[in-house]
Structures are given as C-alpha cells and as structure tokens.
Design an enzyme around this catalytic site. Structure first.
Site, PDB file in Angstrom:
ATOM      1  N   HIS A 162      -7.708   0.706  -6.090  1.00 11.30           N
ATOM      2  CA  HIS A 162      -7.837  -0.154  -4.900  1.00 11.30           C
ATOM      3  C   HIS A 162      -8.522  -1.461  -5.317  1.00 11.30           C
ATOM      4  CE1 HIS A 162      -7.806  -1.320  -0.850  1.00 11.30           C
ATOM      5  NE2 HIS A 162      -8.608  -0.438  -0.297  1.00 11.30           N
ATOM      6  N   CYS A 206     -16.254   1.819   1.405  1.00 11.37           N
ATOM      7  CA  CYS A 206     -15.023   1.048   1.630  1.00 11.37           C
ATOM      8  C   CYS A 206     -14.516   1.206   3.051  1.00 11.37           C
ATOM      9  CB  CYS A 206     -13.967   1.475   0.624  1.00 11.37           C
ATOM     10  SG  CYS A 206     -13.617   3.240   0.633  1.00 11.37           S
ATOM     11  N   ARG A 211     -13.420  -8.392   2.652  1.00 14.86           N
ATOM     12  CA  ARG A 211     -12.011  -8.133   2.312  1.00 14.86           C
ATOM     13  C   ARG A 211     -11.183  -9.375   2.632  1.00 14.86           C
ATOM     14  NH1 ARG A 211     -10.016  -3.004   2.185  1.00 14.86           N
ATOM     15  NH2 ARG A 211      -8.212  -4.088   1.350  1.00 14.86           N
ATOM     16  N   ASP A 266     -17.216   7.361  -0.788  1.00  9.96           N
ATOM     17  CA  ASP A 266     -15.906   7.290  -0.132  1.00  9.96           C
ATOM     18  C   ASP A 266     -15.602   8.695   0.401  1.00  9.96           C
ATOM     19  OD1 ASP A 266     -13.357   6.533   0.679  1.00  9.96           O
ATOM     20  OD2 ASP A 266     -12.494   6.532  -1.336  1.00  9.96           O
ATOM     21  N   GLN A 287     -10.208  -3.958  -2.689  1.00 11.65           N
ATOM     22  CA  GLN A 287     -11.470  -3.473  -2.141  1.00 11.65           C
ATOM     23  C   GLN A 287     -12.622  -3.789  -3.088  1.00 11.65           C
ATOM     24  OE1 GLN A 287     -12.208  -1.664   0.937  1.00 11.65           O
ATOM     25  NE2 GLN A 287     -14.218  -2.332   0.231  1.00 11.65           N
ATOM     26  N   ARG A 312       0.873  -1.185   0.000  1.00 16.35           N
ATOM     27  CA  ARG A 312       0.000   0.000   0.000  1.00 16.35           C
ATOM     28  C   ARG A 312       0.898   1.219   0.000  1.00 16.35           C
ATOM     29  NH1 ARG A 312      -5.121   1.568   3.699  1.00 16.35           N
ATOM     30  NH2 ARG A 312      -6.009   0.200   2.132  1.00 16.35           N
TER      31      ARG A 312
HETATM   32  N1  NVA Z   1      -9.951   6.907  -1.056  1.00 17.12           N
HETATM   33  C1  NVA Z   1      -9.525   6.436   0.248  1.00 17.12           C
HETATM   34  C2  NVA Z   1      -9.784   4.971   0.371  1.00 17.12           C
HETATM   35  C3  NVA Z   1      -9.441   4.373   1.708  1.00 17.12           C
HETATM   36  C4  NVA Z   1      -9.682   2.913   1.770  1.00 17.12           C
HETATM   37  C5  NVA Z   1      -8.060   6.762   0.447  1.00 17.12           C
HETATM   38  O1  NVA Z   1      -7.281   6.564  -0.498  1.00 17.12           O
HETATM   39  O2  NVA Z   1      -7.696   7.226   1.516  1.00 17.12           O
HETATM   40  N1   CP Z   2     -11.027   0.069   2.961  1.00 16.35           N
HETATM   41  C1   CP Z   2      -9.743  -0.021   3.325  1.00 16.35           C
HETATM   42  O1   CP Z   2      -8.842  -0.283   2.533  1.00 16.35           O
HETATM   43  O2   CP Z   2      -9.543   0.168   4.654  1.00 16.35           O
HETATM   44  P1   CP Z   2      -8.135   0.411   5.370  1.00 16.35           P
HETATM   45  O3   CP Z   2      -7.615   1.743   4.899  1.00 16.35           O
HETATM   46  O4   CP Z   2      -8.460   0.395   6.833  1.00 16.35           O
HETATM   47  O5   CP Z   2      -7.193  -0.697   4.977  1.00 16.35           O
END
Ligand code: NVA
Ligand code: CP
Length: 303
Positions: free
Chosen positions: A130, A260, A288, A220, A133, A103
């Site tokens: 993502h 998400c 997930r 989101d 997800q 990530r």
């Molecule tokens: N769009 C959000 C998704 C988190 C799972 C982010 O990138 O922070």
């Molecule tokens: N939805 C998701 O990816 O959650 P986290 O940021 O907690 O991993």
C-alpha cells in the site's frame, strides 16, 4: 518514458523526499486557498475491485483540486469483471485517460496493467503493498517529529500489505522498524531479507520488544480485505498483538500512534489509545490527499 508507482521499492530515497516536500507544499497552498491546477484537463481512472473510503475520496478530490477529473470504475461494472483481459483493458484505457489508480488483490495484476499501459499506473493497495498510504504516513511522521532519519517505528500486528510497505518506506528514509507479529503472519520473505540486510529491521513475536524506545506506533486490522473468512482464526492468532496504554509505556514518552484505518477498536488498538491519538491518526488520513496529489503531479504532469 512513463513512470508508475507500483510499490515503494520503485522510488529512490531522493524521490520519496521530493514527493513529501511537494505534498507539504500542496497542503500549505490548499490551506491558504492558493489554487494549483497543475493537472488541468487530465483524467484519472480509478479501478476498484475492493472497498475504499479514503483512497477513493482522496484521489477523486485530489485530481479535482489539481484541475482534472476522476472516473470511478468499479471492477464489477467494467468488462474486466466479466473476463476482459487486463492487457486489453490497459490498452483501451490508455487511449482515453492520463493515469490510472487501481486497488485490487494481486500485485501481479497491477504490474500487468502497468506493462500494457502507456499512461502512469498508481497502486492504490494490493494484498502485497500500500505505497500511497505509507507516503502519507511518512509525511505525517515528518510533521510531528521533524527529521525521519534515526526514528524507530514499532508495528504491532499482521505482517500484511501495510507492514510490507512500511518496512520499505521507513528503511529508505533511514528509520528503524520493528515488526511484532505471530510467526505464521510475517511480512513478505524477500522484503524481510532486504530489510535485514539494511540492519534497520527487527522482527519479533513480542510486542514489548518492538515497542522498546519507539517514536511511532503503527497497527492495522487483523483480517484484511479478502480475508474475512479467516476472521475467527485471526482473532485467536493476534490476541496479544494490539496497542494499549500499557504497551506504550515501553516507548518514548512522546510516541505517536498511527493507523491506516479503518480501525477495529478493542482488537488491534484499544479505544482509549485510539481516541487519545486521534489528532495524528486523522492528520494521517488527511495527508492521503496531499501525498497522492504530489504523486499524481510527479507522474502525470507533462512539464
Ligand atoms: N490491511 C488492510 C489495509 C486497509 C487500508 C487491508 O488490506 O484491508
Ligand atoms: N487506508 C485506506 O486505504 O483506507 P480505505 O480502504 O478507506 O481507502
């Protein structure tokens, strides 16, 4: 040849269905207490340069349930954070591990990691997409609605990593997807073009238009990880891009709501709608685990 999951575009519709079917099977087995140590003795490295609750815990628990173990590698604790090149990190980690979930910010970095690794690389979120997800999202929609083909998903909010992956995932499954977002916050231009060519993508600045006859709502956060300094600006830009009970009236009566997570109540979704639809939202979070176990089995199993 090793296979990676860097973005959903890497998967054919058939491969997505295979992952969803396997995720359902693993979920059922886990609920029944049937062990499935398919990745016995395998080690997954998990590189994080951003925060996470769901991704970190579900991958770690997932590989454990499959008979393997996970190593949490915080980007700041490994030499990568001090400037060791990604390509060298990839070459070294390939000698120890059986797979890497990463990530981070740039999609380019994940692609470079994949290019120089000899083991499967899984994208656990970048600024661009993502994919894990959305596999869990599709699994959840299928559980609630049956066949995915022909359903309409309405996404209300930022044209971010989630929107990008949802467009690709939904369209590959034959779903319609309508994105309501401000003109300056559209999803990736190439993904929009690809989506438009399919005839299944609608782009609008009007949440009500996106919501019309929708079977699934999705939203989101307005400011994603890395965009914290834009929070005030974004609050203004996204002021009308939220899901509330009024917007839901434009959709199918039995429309479901997904998020998400983490969610910001009274921003992209009202607390009322969130709580009313918590069953599907937390099934989605649970999935997930199952969807990612399926991904790991598909990519990391030798047999
Ligand atoms: N769009 C959000 C998704 C988190 C799972 C982010 O990138 O922070
Ligand atoms: N939805 C998701 O990816 O959650 P986290 O940021 O907690 O991993």
């Amino acid at each position: 040849m090793k296979k990676d999951l860097l973005k959903l575009a890497d998967l054919s519709p058939q491969e997505i269905v295979e992952i969803l079917d396997l995720a359902d099977k693993l979920k059922k087995e886990q609920k029944q207490g049937i062990p499935h140590k398919i990745l016995q003795g395998k080690t997954l490295g998990m590189i994080f340069t951003k925060a996470s609750t769901r991704t970190r815990v579900s991958f770690e628990v997932g590989i454990y349930q499959l008979g393997g173990i996970a190593l949490y590698l915080n980007g700041n604790d490994i030499q990568l954070g001090r400037g060791e090149p990604i390509r060298d990190t990839a070459r070294v980690l390939s000698r120890y591990l059986d797979g890497i979930m990463i990530r981070t910010y740039k999609q380019r970095d994940v692609e470079e990691l994949a290019r120089f690794s000899t083991i499967p690389i899984i994208n656990g979120l970048t600024d661009y997409c993502h994919p894990c997800q959305v596999l869990a999202d599709l699994q959840t929609i299928r559980e609630y609605k049956g066949d995915l083909k022909g359903l309409k998903l309405a996404y209300i909010g930022d044209g971010n990593n989630m929107a990008n992956s949802l467009i690709v995932g939904c369209i590959k499954m034959g779903m319609k997807i309508a994105i309501a977002c401000p003109a300056n916050y559209r999803p990736d231009a190439q993904i929009i073009q690809w989506g438009k060519e399919s005839g299944l993508l609608e782009l609008t600045e009007e949440p009500k238009k996106a919501a019309a006859n929708a079977d699934v709502f999705y939203t989101d956060v307005w400011a994603s990880m890395g965009q914290e300094s834009e929070t005030a600006l974004r609050k203004e830009a996204f002021a009308k891009y939220y899901i509330d009970a009024k917007l839901m009236k434009y959709a199918q009566k039995d429309a479901m709501v997904l998020h998400c997570l983490p969610a910001h109540r009274e921003e992209e979704i009202t607390g009322e709608v969130f709580e009313e639809h918590r069953a599907e939202i937390f099934d989605e979070a649970e999935n997930r685990l199952h969807a990612q176990k399926a991904v790991m089995v598909k990519l990391m199993c030798d047999k």
